[in-house]
Design a protein around this motif. Structure first.
Motif, PDB file in Angstrom:
ATOM      1  N   SER A   1      -5.388  12.563 -18.063  1.00 29.20           N
ATOM      2  CA  SER A   1      -6.213  12.033 -18.840  1.00 29.20           C
ATOM      3  C   SER A   1      -7.529  11.335 -18.576  1.00 29.20           C
ATOM      4  N   THR A   2      -7.797  11.367 -17.184  1.00 28.69           N
ATOM      5  CA  THR A   2      -8.881  10.951 -16.523  1.00 28.69           C
ATOM      6  C   THR A   2      -9.719  12.210 -16.214  1.00 28.69           C
ATOM      7  N   GLU A   3      -9.191  13.282 -16.290  1.00 26.99           N
ATOM      8  CA  GLU A   3     -10.098  14.716 -16.136  1.00 26.99           C
ATOM      9  C   GLU A   3     -10.107  14.925 -14.788  1.00 26.99           C
ATOM     10  N   TYR A   4      -9.219  14.332 -13.885  1.00 25.62           N
ATOM     11  CA  TYR A   4      -9.111  14.535 -12.551  1.00 25.62           C
ATOM     12  C   TYR A   4      -7.954  14.393 -11.919  1.00 25.62           C
ATOM     13  N   VAL A   5      -7.233  15.460 -11.502  1.00 30.56           N
ATOM     14  CA  VAL A   5      -6.005  15.359 -11.101  1.00 30.56           C
ATOM     15  C   VAL A   5      -6.009  15.607  -9.349  1.00 30.56           C
ATOM     16  N   PRO A   6      -5.890  14.618  -8.761  1.00 29.03           N
ATOM     17  CA  PRO A   6      -5.941  14.620  -7.306  1.00 29.03           C
ATOM     18  C   PRO A   6      -4.618  15.359  -6.516  1.00 29.03           C
ATOM     19  N   ASP A   7      -4.780  15.872  -5.363  1.00 27.95           N
ATOM     20  CA  ASP A   7      -3.707  16.486  -4.732  1.00 27.95           C
ATOM     21  C   ASP A   7      -3.142  15.425  -3.504  1.00 27.95           C
ATOM     22  N   SER A   8      -3.745  14.385  -3.349  1.00 23.29           N
ATOM     23  CA  SER A   8      -3.284  13.223  -2.392  1.00 23.29           C
ATOM     24  C   SER A   8      -3.813  11.916  -2.852  1.00 23.29           C
ATOM     25  N   LEU A   9      -3.371  10.847  -2.632  1.00 14.46           N
ATOM     26  CA  LEU A   9      -3.928   9.572  -2.896  1.00 14.46           C
ATOM     27  C   LEU A   9      -3.205   8.793  -1.924  1.00 14.46           C
ATOM     28  N   MET A  10      -4.239   7.652  -1.570  1.00  6.90           N
ATOM     29  CA  MET A  10      -4.032   6.439  -0.859  1.00  6.90           C
ATOM     30  C   MET A  10      -4.279   5.376  -1.887  1.00  6.90           C
ATOM     31  N   ALA A  11      -3.576   4.198  -1.891  1.00  5.84           N
ATOM     32  CA  ALA A  11      -3.589   3.007  -2.565  1.00  5.84           C
ATOM     33  C   ALA A  11      -3.532   1.822  -1.989  1.00  5.84           C
ATOM     34  N   ALA A  12      -4.116   0.747  -2.242  1.00  7.88           N
ATOM     35  CA  ALA A  12      -3.915  -0.453  -1.527  1.00  7.88           C
ATOM     36  C   ALA A  12      -4.175  -1.710  -2.379  1.00  7.88           C
ATOM     37  N   PRO A  34       0.925  -1.309  -0.130  1.00  6.83           N
ATOM     38  CA  PRO A  34      -0.308  -0.019  -0.078  1.00  6.83           C
ATOM     39  C   PRO A  34       0.771   1.123  -0.012  1.00  6.83           C
ATOM     40  N   MET A  35       0.188   2.601  -0.409  1.00  7.78           N
ATOM     41  CA  MET A  35       1.041   3.800  -0.370  1.00  7.78           C
ATOM     42  C   MET A  35       0.081   4.823  -0.098  1.00  7.78           C
ATOM     43  N   VAL A  36       0.690   5.908   0.447  1.00 13.41           N
ATOM     44  CA  VAL A  36      -0.079   7.236   0.824  1.00 13.41           C
ATOM     45  C   VAL A  36       0.760   7.932   0.454  1.00 13.41           C
ATOM     46  N   VAL A  37       0.358   9.222  -0.406  1.00 12.46           N
ATOM     47  CA  VAL A  37       1.110  10.487  -0.606  1.00 12.46           C
ATOM     48  C   VAL A  37       0.256  11.616  -0.372  1.00 12.46           C
ATOM     49  N   ASP A  38       0.616  12.395   0.704  1.00 14.92           N
ATOM     50  CA  ASP A  38      -0.127  13.478   0.985  1.00 14.92           C
ATOM     51  C   ASP A  38      -0.034  14.753  -0.055  1.00 14.92           C
ATOM     52  N   ASP A  39       1.070  14.704  -0.856  1.00 19.39           N
ATOM     53  CA  ASP A  39       1.233  15.803  -1.896  1.00 19.39           C
ATOM     54  C   ASP A  39       1.884  15.391  -3.305  1.00 19.39           C
ATOM     55  N   LEU A  40       0.788  15.008  -3.888  1.00 15.22           N
ATOM     56  CA  LEU A  40       1.170  14.370  -5.186  1.00 15.22           C
ATOM     57  C   LEU A  40       2.275  15.240  -6.208  1.00 15.22           C
ATOM     58  N   SER A  41       1.912  16.750  -5.938  1.00 15.99           N
ATOM     59  CA  SER A  41       2.697  17.623  -6.854  1.00 15.99           C
ATOM     60  C   SER A  41       4.409  17.219  -6.696  1.00 15.99           C
ATOM     61  N   THR A  42       4.817  16.782  -5.555  1.00 18.34           N
ATOM     62  CA  THR A  42       6.220  16.515  -5.338  1.00 18.34           C
ATOM     63  C   THR A  42       6.689  15.025  -5.457  1.00 18.34           C
ATOM     64  N   ASP A  43       5.704  14.226  -5.824  1.00 18.18           N
ATOM     65  CA  ASP A  43       5.900  12.966  -5.774  1.00 18.18           C
ATOM     66  C   ASP A  43       6.449  12.423  -7.236  1.00 18.18           C
ATOM     67  N   PRO A  44       7.617  11.707  -7.387  1.00 17.79           N
ATOM     68  CA  PRO A  44       8.142  11.408  -8.641  1.00 17.79           C
ATOM     69  C   PRO A  44       7.340  10.331  -9.223  1.00 17.79           C
ATOM     70  N   SER A  45       6.746   9.472  -8.514  1.00 21.33           N
ATOM     71  CA  SER A  45       6.163   8.319  -9.084  1.00 21.33           C
ATOM     72  C   SER A  45       4.885   8.723  -9.688  1.00 21.33           C
ATOM     73  N   PHE A  46       4.227   9.708  -9.230  1.00 17.82           N
ATOM     74  CA  PHE A  46       2.848  10.215  -9.864  1.00 17.82           C
ATOM     75  C   PHE A  46       2.997  10.389 -11.206  1.00 17.82           C
ATOM     76  N   ASP A  47       2.238  10.066 -11.916  1.00 11.64           N
ATOM     77  CA  ASP A  47       1.961  10.252 -13.439  1.00 11.64           C
ATOM     78  C   ASP A  47       0.987  11.225 -13.647  1.00 11.64           C
ATOM     79  N   ARG A  48       1.212  12.368 -13.722  1.00 13.29           N
ATOM     80  CA  ARG A  48       0.468  13.660 -13.827  1.00 13.29           C
ATOM     81  C   ARG A  48      -0.381  13.599 -15.197  1.00 13.29           C
ATOM     82  N   SER A  49       0.410  13.153 -16.302  1.00 12.18           N
ATOM     83  CA  SER A  49      -0.399  13.012 -17.508  1.00 12.18           C
ATOM     84  C   SER A  49      -1.420  11.944 -17.618  1.00 12.18           C
ATOM     85  N   LEU A  50      -1.224  10.964 -16.978  1.00 12.60           N
ATOM     86  CA  LEU A  50      -2.243   9.814 -16.859  1.00 12.60           C
ATOM     87  C   LEU A  50      -3.327  10.354 -16.048  1.00 12.60           C
ATOM     88  N   ALA A  51      -3.151  11.010 -15.008  1.00 10.69           N
ATOM     89  CA  ALA A  51      -4.297  11.622 -14.296  1.00 10.69           C
ATOM     90  C   ALA A  51      -5.147  12.769 -14.850  1.00 10.69           C
TER      91      ALA A  51
END
Length: 200
Positions: free
Chosen positions: A107-118, A88-105
């Motif tokens: 393309s979904t028409e919603y770019v979150p600021d934070s994310l939790m995933a399991a 699992p992974m939690v990122v509080d600030d996606l703007s500074t996370d290198p693993s976050f694929d902004r172009s992919l986000a």
């Protein structure tokens, strides 16, 4: 006679009309996750091993009108990392996370600021990823909350396997048990929801 659109044979994790019990379960998963974590959106991405892609299986909140069924390579973004690593992974600030694929986000028409995933794991097999986007700050404040999400994802995966044990049976072979399987899976999910609501 209206021709049907040609496509590749559906994999076990590709949404189809006959998958109504599974789709109902997945929708319950994302709606409960979104409510528990006070999130703007939640999604389940299922791993299609044949094509090595992640497929939006259910979405609650932002993007739910058009994202279900969309695919992207399984190695991309945070969801891809979680599916590959099984962690699992939690990122509080996606703007500074290198693993976050902004172009992919985007393309979904919603770019979150934070994310939790399991990961959705059953019998040591990754079935997909449960994501919670822009959860309330208190819901992503520590390891405990990520553990709750991971526990919820494990139970959701177990329920998913109850409904879709193996893809080997012909479609007609599974219909007789559909009702009972659906009840068992939703019971598993409901019991976990009670536990999570009591501890969140």
């Amino acid at each position: 006679m209206t021709p049907k659109t040609e496509s590749a044979p559906a994999s076990p994790l590709t949404p189809a009309p006959s998958d109504a019990p599974r789709n109902e379960l997945l929708q319950s998963v994302v709606e409960v996750a979104r409510a528990i974590f006070g999130a703007a959106a939640s999604s389940v991405l299922l791993l299609d091993e044949e094509t090595d892609e992640l497929v939006f299986g259910a979405v609650s909140g932002e993007g739910q009108e058009f994202l279900v069924g969309r695919r992207f390579p399984a190695g991309r973004g945070i969801a891809g990392w979680v599916a590959t690593s099984g962690e699992p992974m939690v990122v509080d600030d996606l703007s500074t996370d290198p693993s976050f694929d902004r172009s992919l986000a985007e393309s979904t028409e919603y770019v979150p600021d934070s994310l939790m995933a399991a990961p959705l794991i059953s019998d040591s097999r990754v079935l997909g990823v449960l994501e919670v986007l822009d959860a309330s700050p208190q819901a992503r404040s520590g390891v405990r909350e990520l553990d709750l999400l991971a526990m919820f994802a494990r139970q959701a995966a177990a329920a998913l396997r109850v409904i879709t044990p193996e893809p080997v049976a012909a479609p007609s072979a599974g219909r007789a048990l559909e009702g009972a399987e659906r009840e068992d899976a939703l019971r598993l999910l409901g019991s976990l929801e009670q536990v999570l609501r009591g501890t969140a």
